[in-house]
Write an enzyme that holds these catalytic residues in place. Structure first.
Site, PDB file in Angstrom:
ATOM      1  N   CYS A  83       0.981  -1.423  -0.053  1.00 20.79           N
ATOM      2  CA  CYS A  83       0.054   0.133   0.046  1.00 20.79           C
ATOM      3  C   CYS A  83       0.701   1.308   0.020  1.00 20.79           C
ATOM      4  O   CYS A  83       0.543   2.220  -0.764  1.00 20.79           O
ATOM      5  CB  CYS A  83      -0.966  -0.141   1.316  1.00 20.79           C
ATOM      6  SG  CYS A  83      -1.801   1.721   1.709  1.00 20.79           S
ATOM      7  N   CYS A  86       1.329   3.331   5.184  1.00 19.46           N
ATOM      8  CA  CYS A  86       1.879   3.513   6.762  1.00 19.46           C
ATOM      9  C   CYS A  86       3.044   2.899   6.589  1.00 19.46           C
ATOM     10  O   CYS A  86       3.285   1.687   7.143  1.00 19.46           O
ATOM     11  CB  CYS A  86       0.969   2.464   7.676  1.00 19.46           C
ATOM     12  SG  CYS A  86      -0.925   3.163   7.675  1.00 19.46           S
ATOM     13  N   CYS A 179      -8.536  -1.219   6.097  1.00 24.52           N
ATOM     14  CA  CYS A 179      -7.554   0.056   6.427  1.00 24.52           C
ATOM     15  C   CYS A 179      -7.663   0.283   7.601  1.00 24.52           C
ATOM     16  O   CYS A 179      -8.913   0.445   8.332  1.00 24.52           O
ATOM     17  CB  CYS A 179      -7.977   1.103   5.483  1.00 24.52           C
ATOM     18  SG  CYS A 179      -6.680   2.704   5.985  1.00 24.52           S
ATOM     19  N   GLN A 302      -7.567  19.711   9.630  1.00 25.23           N
ATOM     20  CA  GLN A 302      -6.659  18.833  10.405  1.00 25.23           C
ATOM     21  C   GLN A 302      -7.567  17.244  10.318  1.00 25.23           C
ATOM     22  O   GLN A 302      -8.468  17.039  10.867  1.00 25.23           O
ATOM     23  CB  GLN A 302      -6.187  18.844  11.624  1.00 25.23           C
ATOM     24  CG  GLN A 302      -5.245  20.349  11.670  1.00 25.23           C
ATOM     25  CD  GLN A 302      -4.078  19.973  11.254  1.00 25.23           C
ATOM     26  OE1 GLN A 302      -3.741  19.052  10.570  1.00 25.23           O
ATOM     27  NE2 GLN A 302      -3.073  21.054  11.084  1.00 25.23           N
ATOM     28  N   TYR A 331      -3.005  32.356   7.068  1.00 22.85           N
ATOM     29  CA  TYR A 331      -3.376  30.985   6.546  1.00 22.85           C
ATOM     30  C   TYR A 331      -4.279  30.531   7.436  1.00 22.85           C
ATOM     31  O   TYR A 331      -4.274  29.368   7.888  1.00 22.85           O
ATOM     32  CB  TYR A 331      -1.926  30.277   6.490  1.00 22.85           C
ATOM     33  CG  TYR A 331      -0.802  31.087   5.916  1.00 22.85           C
ATOM     34  CD1 TYR A 331      -0.623  30.944   4.292  1.00 22.85           C
ATOM     35  CD2 TYR A 331       0.029  31.695   6.491  1.00 22.85           C
ATOM     36  CE1 TYR A 331       0.278  31.626   3.866  1.00 22.85           C
ATOM     37  CE2 TYR A 331       1.039  31.988   5.797  1.00 22.85           C
ATOM     38  CZ  TYR A 331       1.315  32.109   4.510  1.00 22.85           C
ATOM     39  OH  TYR A 331       2.312  32.861   4.180  1.00 22.85           O
ATOM     40  N   GLU A 352      -6.943  34.383   4.850  1.00 22.67           N
ATOM     41  CA  GLU A 352      -6.651  33.243   3.847  1.00 22.67           C
ATOM     42  C   GLU A 352      -7.086  33.412   2.446  1.00 22.67           C
ATOM     43  O   GLU A 352      -8.076  34.257   2.097  1.00 22.67           O
ATOM     44  CB  GLU A 352      -7.995  31.955   4.656  1.00 22.67           C
ATOM     45  CG  GLU A 352      -8.246  30.791   3.705  1.00 22.67           C
ATOM     46  CD  GLU A 352      -6.937  29.989   3.577  1.00 22.67           C
ATOM     47  OE1 GLU A 352      -6.661  29.762   2.573  1.00 22.67           O
ATOM     48  OE2 GLU A 352      -6.218  29.765   4.666  1.00 22.67           O
ATOM     49  N   ASP A 401       0.345  29.691  10.021  1.00 24.76           N
ATOM     50  CA  ASP A 401       0.217  28.181   9.854  1.00 24.76           C
ATOM     51  C   ASP A 401       0.042  27.692   8.348  1.00 24.76           C
ATOM     52  O   ASP A 401      -0.919  27.480   7.721  1.00 24.76           O
ATOM     53  CB  ASP A 401      -1.074  27.517  10.561  1.00 24.76           C
ATOM     54  CG  ASP A 401      -1.281  25.915  10.359  1.00 24.76           C
ATOM     55  OD1 ASP A 401      -0.146  25.295   9.729  1.00 24.76           O
ATOM     56  OD2 ASP A 401      -2.047  25.429  10.556  1.00 24.76           O
ATOM     57  N   CYS A 428       3.694  22.110   9.000  1.00 22.34           N
ATOM     58  CA  CYS A 428       3.834  20.669   8.702  1.00 22.34           C
ATOM     59  C   CYS A 428       5.073  20.016   7.925  1.00 22.34           C
ATOM     60  O   CYS A 428       5.065  18.960   7.418  1.00 22.34           O
ATOM     61  CB  CYS A 428       2.379  20.286   7.942  1.00 22.34           C
ATOM     62  SG  CYS A 428       2.453  21.394   6.326  1.00 22.34           S
TER      63      CYS A 428
END
Length: 470
Positions: A83, A86, A179, A302, A331, A352, A401, A428
């Site tokens: 896959c 993960c 999953c 999120q 943002y 934004e 962010d 991130c």
């Protein structure tokens, strides 16, 4: 020692040294070059067959294990290794956190080259499986075959698939049975869609020929128990579209929002498409500390709701608000952070670039009876200027962010010019965050750093940094 095998090379008894970028592990070849190897864990000793050679590195796969790492565990997912979703499921969670914290530290030190405080320990996720609130799956009439199936002389029968793209292969879909990323009824709904479509001979999409009826399927869940399902059809077929949508709504009465898209264009993104509501309402509600946020089919939210709450608490803590501050939330998206910190601020201004997100932010603020938040739409590097500051007041605190690319240099220049007392930078992508921190180093000192794991079993990690005026 290496043995040549046509144009490939096999390296023997290679110790895996580190977990590298994008979830791939790192080792050293006898000639000193780096080898990138998937599906292994630091501490494994393996024979590696290379399949790509570059000037500075090899890419290869483990073909034999001599020793297993003490950090290795048995993956729980039947699809692990194929896959690609993960990639760290074979590594103990404590080690995943270690490598994530290490990555953030390396980026801030090596790319940022700035003075740093002692890092606060990474905040792990209480849920290590079934933590995502949004999943997207693709239909294909030519599912990915295992090597065993390819070598088999048996009739493979139905080749329809509903699942994930094989990494780096846009037209290959792995059929997913179970999953471990999203709580049920996610698996039950997906498997029912596939079974019903097969039973009624509904055509699965052919990405090469651009034909078929069923294209993609998205499911969003919320901590409130609400569920959104969206099916993307390649072409309009009213009878069959209503057949499958009616069946889903009857079979899963817990679905509170059932929507669809007819998309005949080359790519399957829905962001420029007209989303149609079939049953229920066109959004689901998420709740956090008594605040309610509407999430529609196109909303950014999120994807780990529980950990998002922890991330926002850290952000609010870093901001250190007393109730007298003017806060800018750059943002802002649908205004989640802005509203989350609003009760501890005098005024919050959210900016934004996506107009639909700002409409959601305003609707959410109204729903939550928040009167000290204002939201504005526009490209950050254009809107965030002298006139804007004059009109809305100088911020005491800026929360930013940005997307993975980080902040535009013009936005950084403007922050430096206004010079608020504090900047809380949520990221991130700690590599672009490090680059931005270096640009701000002249005026700002990093006083707190705390990584947050939003995505267990993957290499992804968020990081929160507090900057204060020197």
């Amino acid at each position: 020692m290496a043995r040549k095998n046509t144009d490939k090379v096999v390296f023997h008894q290679i110790e895996v040294l580190d977990a590298g970028a994008k979830g791939v592990s790192v080792a050293k070849a006898p000639d000193g070059k780096v080898i990138f190897i998937p599906n292994v864990v630091p501490g494994d000793v393996v024979d590696v067959q290379t399949f790509k050679k570059r000037k500075a590195y090899y890419e290869g796969k483990a073909v034999r294990f001599h020793e297993y790492s003490t950090h290795r565990i048995e993956p729980i997912c039947e699809h692990f290794g194929v896959c690609g979703g993960c990639k760290w499921q074979n590594m103990k969670y404590s080690q995943q956190l270690y490598y994530k914290q290490n990555e953030v530290k390396n980026h801030l030190q090596r790319i940022g080259k700035i003075e740093l405080p002692e890092f606060e320990p990474i905040l792990g996720s209480e849920k290590q499986f079934f933590y995502r609130n949004k999943m997207e799956f693709s239909f294909s009439n030519s599912r990915w075959l295992t090597e065993k199936e390819i070598d088999s002389t048996e009739d493979l029968g139905n080749r329809n698939a509903l699942g994930f793209h094989i990494p780096k292969m846009w037209d290959k879909i792995l059929d997913i049975n179970k999953c471990h990323l999203q709580e049920d009824p996610s698996n039950a709904i997906r498997n029912e869609i596939r079974a019903f479509a097969n039973e009624h001979n509904l055509a699965f999409f052919n990405p090469r020929e651009h034909s078929g009826l069923l294209r993609t399927f998205m499911i969003r869940t919320a901590s409130t128990g609400e569920i959104m399902v969206l099916i993307q059809f390649f072409e309009e077929d009213k009878a069959n579209r209503e057949l499958i949508l009616d069946h889903l709504y009857e079979k899963f009465p817990q679905i509170t929002s059932l929507q669809y898209v007819i998309n005949g264009k080359a790519n399957d993104t829905i962001y420029d498409q007209d989303v149609k509501l079939y049953k229920g309402r066109n959004y689901i509600l998420e709740e956090m500390e008594g605040l309610k946020f509407s999430i529609n089919a196109k909303s950014f939210y999120q994807t780990n709701s529980d950990q998002a709450y922890e991330l926002y608490k850290i952000t609010r803590d870093f901001a250190g608000l007393s109730g007298h501050e003017t806060v800018y939330d750059l943002y802002t998206g649908t205004g989640t952070i802005a509203q989350f910190v609003s009760k501890k601020a005098k005024k919050v201004i959210g900016v934004e670039s996506v107009p639909e997100a700002i409409l959601d932010a305003k609707a959410n603020a109204e729903r939550n009876n928040i009167t000290n938040c204002e939201f504005f739409v526009g490209d950050m590097k254009v809107v965030f200027n002298e006139n804007f500051i004059t009109k809305h007041g100088k911020p005491d605190v800026i929360i930013t962010d940005p997307p993975r690319d980080g902040m535009h240099k013009d936005v950084i220049e403007q922050i430096m010019k206004i010079a608020p007392e504090k900047v809380v930078y949520v990221s991130c992508n700690s590599a672009t965050q490090a680059r931005d921190l270096a640009l701000m180093d002249e005026k700002y000192k990093v006083t707190r750093v705390r990584p947050v794991d939003m995505f267990p079993q993957t290499h992804h990690v968020e990081n929160v940094v507090l900057l204060e005026l020197r």
